[in-house]
Design an enzyme around this catalytic site. Structure first.
Site, PDB file in Angstrom:
ATOM      1  N   SER A  88       2.584   3.896 -13.262  1.00  0.00           N
ATOM      2  CA  SER A  88       1.610   3.046 -13.094  1.00  0.00           C
ATOM      3  C   SER A  88       0.395   3.618 -14.589  1.00  0.00           C
ATOM      4  O   SER A  88       0.473   4.871 -15.280  1.00  0.00           O
ATOM      5  CB  SER A  88       0.918   3.439 -12.044  1.00  0.00           C
ATOM      6  OG  SER A  88       1.479   3.301 -10.484  1.00  0.00           O
TER       7      SER A  88
ATOM      8  N   HIS B 232      -2.940   4.032  -3.054  1.00  0.00           N
ATOM      9  CA  HIS B 232      -3.376   2.126  -2.779  1.00  0.00           C
ATOM     10  C   HIS B 232      -3.827   1.724  -1.372  1.00  0.00           C
ATOM     11  O   HIS B 232      -2.822   1.822  -0.949  1.00  0.00           O
ATOM     12  CB  HIS B 232      -2.526   1.528  -3.889  1.00  0.00           C
ATOM     13  CG  HIS B 232      -3.011  -0.437  -3.723  1.00  0.00           C
ATOM     14  ND1 HIS B 232      -1.517  -0.840  -3.772  1.00  0.00           N
ATOM     15  CD2 HIS B 232      -4.000  -0.834  -3.799  1.00  0.00           C
ATOM     16  CE1 HIS B 232      -1.908  -1.878  -3.987  1.00  0.00           C
ATOM     17  NE2 HIS B 232      -3.333  -2.200  -3.534  1.00  0.00           N
TER      18      HIS B 232
ATOM     19  N   GLU C 276       1.654   7.571  -3.291  1.00  0.00           N
ATOM     20  CA  GLU C 276       2.207   8.786  -4.952  1.00  0.00           C
ATOM     21  C   GLU C 276       1.775  10.062  -4.829  1.00  0.00           C
ATOM     22  O   GLU C 276       1.325   9.855  -5.098  1.00  0.00           O
ATOM     23  CB  GLU C 276       2.908   7.565  -5.907  1.00  0.00           C
ATOM     24  CG  GLU C 276       3.553   6.198  -5.136  1.00  0.00           C
ATOM     25  CD  GLU C 276       4.263   5.357  -6.975  1.00  0.00           C
ATOM     26  OE1 GLU C 276       4.764   4.592  -6.588  1.00  0.00           O
ATOM     27  OE2 GLU C 276       3.549   6.001  -8.472  1.00  0.00           O
TER      28      GLU C 276
ATOM     29  N   HIS D 100      -5.300  -6.092 -11.997  1.00  0.00           N
ATOM     30  CA  HIS D 100      -5.130  -4.660 -10.856  1.00  0.00           C
ATOM     31  C   HIS D 100      -4.169  -4.259 -10.006  1.00  0.00           C
ATOM     32  O   HIS D 100      -4.254  -2.976 -10.203  1.00  0.00           O
ATOM     33  CB  HIS D 100      -5.590  -5.118  -9.740  1.00  0.00           C
ATOM     34  CG  HIS D 100      -5.054  -5.679  -8.959  1.00  0.00           C
ATOM     35  ND1 HIS D 100      -4.235  -7.218  -8.913  1.00  0.00           N
ATOM     36  CD2 HIS D 100      -4.681  -5.774  -7.199  1.00  0.00           C
ATOM     37  CE1 HIS D 100      -3.150  -7.437  -8.234  1.00  0.00           C
ATOM     38  NE2 HIS D 100      -3.687  -6.644  -6.652  1.00  0.00           N
ATOM     39  N   GLY D 101      -2.926  -5.117 -10.894  1.00  0.00           N
ATOM     40  CA  GLY D 101      -1.736  -3.934 -10.251  1.00  0.00           C
ATOM     41  C   GLY D 101      -0.782  -5.343 -11.422  1.00  0.00           C
ATOM     42  O   GLY D 101      -0.368  -5.854 -12.020  1.00  0.00           O
ATOM     43  N   ALA D 102       0.435  -4.791 -10.767  1.00  0.00           N
ATOM     44  CA  ALA D 102       1.657  -6.231 -11.277  1.00  0.00           C
ATOM     45  C   ALA D 102       1.465  -7.767 -10.888  1.00  0.00           C
ATOM     46  O   ALA D 102       2.552  -8.188 -12.050  1.00  0.00           O
ATOM     47  CB  ALA D 102       3.479  -5.551 -10.916  1.00  0.00           C
TER      48      ALA D 102
ATOM     49  N   HIS E  47       1.031  -0.811   0.271  1.00  0.00           N
ATOM     50  CA  HIS E  47       0.317   0.301   0.100  1.00  0.00           C
ATOM     51  C   HIS E  47       0.844   0.497  -0.172  1.00  0.00           C
ATOM     52  O   HIS E  47       2.305   1.744   0.492  1.00  0.00           O
ATOM     53  CB  HIS E  47      -0.979  -0.178   1.276  1.00  0.00           C
ATOM     54  CG  HIS E  47      -1.912  -1.561   0.996  1.00  0.00           C
ATOM     55  ND1 HIS E  47      -2.129  -1.627   2.327  1.00  0.00           N
ATOM     56  CD2 HIS E  47      -2.005  -1.782   0.062  1.00  0.00           C
ATOM     57  CE1 HIS E  47      -3.098  -2.317   1.503  1.00  0.00           C
ATOM     58  NE2 HIS E  47      -3.648  -2.877   0.718  1.00  0.00           N
TER      59      HIS E  47
END
Length: 470
Positions: free
Chosen positions: A376, A231, A203, A393-395, A200
């Protein structure tokens, strides 16, 4: 198991054993190089009672509790379909919020250090208690669990636009506070408005590329613009709700004649007392998560206003750990489904009635956080999107946190971030090594696969200027 390539970025696992439907995996061979365990979970999910169409996996798939992270599965509510807490995860309503500043990078760089120092002081994070706001007692916590971001805004922590640009208008309507146990309430009382730990973050970012100008304009972002991405999720309250209801369902499955290939897939019919209890508690945790991000937004706005004379406007807020009752076409008819998205983001298409009117024609904004120090993305839903209009949803992790911490020292990571021009404000540099970029898949490759599979389209790419982490 055999993975059959149906077309680019789409693989199929034929039903075998107890599978009721096939497995469909959206990815490249490279992204699946270490996915053996999580693909086995795709197979297990395909055995859930009432599952329809397929057991889906997104390009960022990796091993999780019961369901893989990056897993999507829908069950037919009116045909005895089940709900499984493992299909949502422990961090209920973990999600991403993006705010856009009314300034660009050139104007912002002189005040970057001051802003990051201000955020470092203003943003609570870490595994324990502490938040920007503490409810004055159980009654106010209940109002927050019922009202989500709406309650936070009513209490002066935001503006009306925040609710218009938030999934579900800022609050899930079906919250049942009575199904939230005492221990969950105790854990939630002292953590409202905090990041937590692990992956989390908050940024400060700059928009470096725009792929879809009209959509970006409608969303409120443009080239060079400064943004803030948050996040986080429902903290200890959500974790405790998942723990409690997995136990309740594990004890109840035999009464419904349900067996599953993995006890972590504990489930009961959606319309059973246990199923309704979980969905009510899950919705309350989702509202906690929304309020959590709302309060962190309010804290960030104060810092930006004071140190940069800049205003932050919400682009969108969307969760990636939820189960929602939705209606979708299946086998030629429309069915009421319980759609589990665990580490997967809902990506409604252009024109969908649940989208805000001012951006409806462009599809739902999808916010994809990168790894520490990497890009992002802002994506958008597309017509005929697969997997019940879901995407990544992300990497996606490739290493455990212990493995990651052994690959780099805190001083090495600090030097790398400084060389990249990223102002980092971690709670501890030792803890930050668990989130080193080597621990994750390449987010660019994940987004390429998601778009190539027809799940979404790219709108903009953002890079970090500063990061606050637990």
């Amino acid at each position: 198991m055999e993975l059959v390539e149906e077309r680019s970025f789409r693989y199929r696992i034929e039903p075998h054993g107890g599978m009721r439907v096939p497995g469909i995996v959206f990815a490249s061979r490279e992204l699946l190089a270490d996915a053996e365990q999580s693909l086995e979970q795709v197979v297990h999910v395909a055995a859930l009672p009432g599952i329809v169409a397929a057991s889906y996996a997104m390009p960022d798939i990796h091993w999780g509790y019961g369901f893989p992270i990056g897993g999507v599965a829908a069950t037919d509510v009116d045909a005895g379909g089940v709900v499984s807490p493992g299909g949502v995860g422990f961090d209920i309503s973990c999600g991403v919020r993006l705010l856009a500043a009314d300034c660009d990078a050139d104007a912002f760089r002189p005040v970057l250090t001051a802003v990051m120092d201000g955020l470092d002081r203003a943003i609570p994070r870490g595994a324990g208690p502490g938040g920007v706001w503490r409810p004055d007692g159980p009654g106010e916590l209940e109002r927050l669990l019922a009202g989500g971001s709406r309650y936070a805004v009513e209490q002066g922590h935001g503006e009306e636009r925040d609710l218009l640009r938030c999934e579900d208008g800022g609050a899930v309507a079906d919250a049942d506070v009575t199904q939230v146990g005492q221990r969950a309430r105790e854990r939630g009382l002292g953590q409202v408005g905090s990041l937590g730990s692990a992956n989390h973050f908050l940024e400060v970012q700059q928009v470096t590329e725009v792929y879809d100008g009209p959509a970006a304009d409608a969303f409120g972002i443009g080239p060079g613009q400064i943004c803030v991405m948050i996040h986080c999720g429902s903290r200890g309250l959500g974790h405790q709700i998942c723990t409690d209801h997995v136990r309740f369902m594990d004890q109840a499955m035999a009464r419904y004649g349900i067996t599953v290939p993995d006890r972590q897939l504990a489930c009961t019919p959606v319309d059973s007392p246990e199923g309704r209890a979980y969905l009510g508690a899950m919705a309350a945790a989702a509202n906690y998560g929304r309020a959590n991000r709302q309060l962190l937004s309010d804290a960030a706005r104060t810092v930006f206003r004071r140190t940069a004379s800049a205003r932050l406007s919400l682009v969108y807020d969307v969760s990636h750990n939820l189960a929602k009752i939705e209606t979708h076409p299946v086998d030629g008819g429309r069915r009421r489904l319980c759609v589990h998205r665990k580490g997967a983001t809902r990506a409604f298409p252009p024109g969908h009635p649940e989208l805000p009117e001012d951006i409806r024609e462009f599809g739902q904004p999808v916010l994809i956080p990168g790894t520490l120090g990497t890009a992002s993305y802002v994506l958008a839903g597309v017509p005929a999107g697969d997997a019940f209009h879901s995407t990544c949803h992300g990497a996606g992790r490739t290493m455990s946190r212990h493995q990651a911490a052994r690959t780099v020292t805190g001083s090495e990571l600090r030097a790398r971030l400084r060389e990249a021009g990223i102002a980092a404000r971690p709670k501890s540099w030792r803890g930050l090594t668990e989130e080193t970029p080597e621990a994750y898949k390449d987010v660019d490759a994940v987004v390429t696969a998601s778009e190539g599979a027809g799940l979404c389209r790219k709108v903009a790419r953002l890079v970090p200027l500063g990061v606050v982490k637990g």
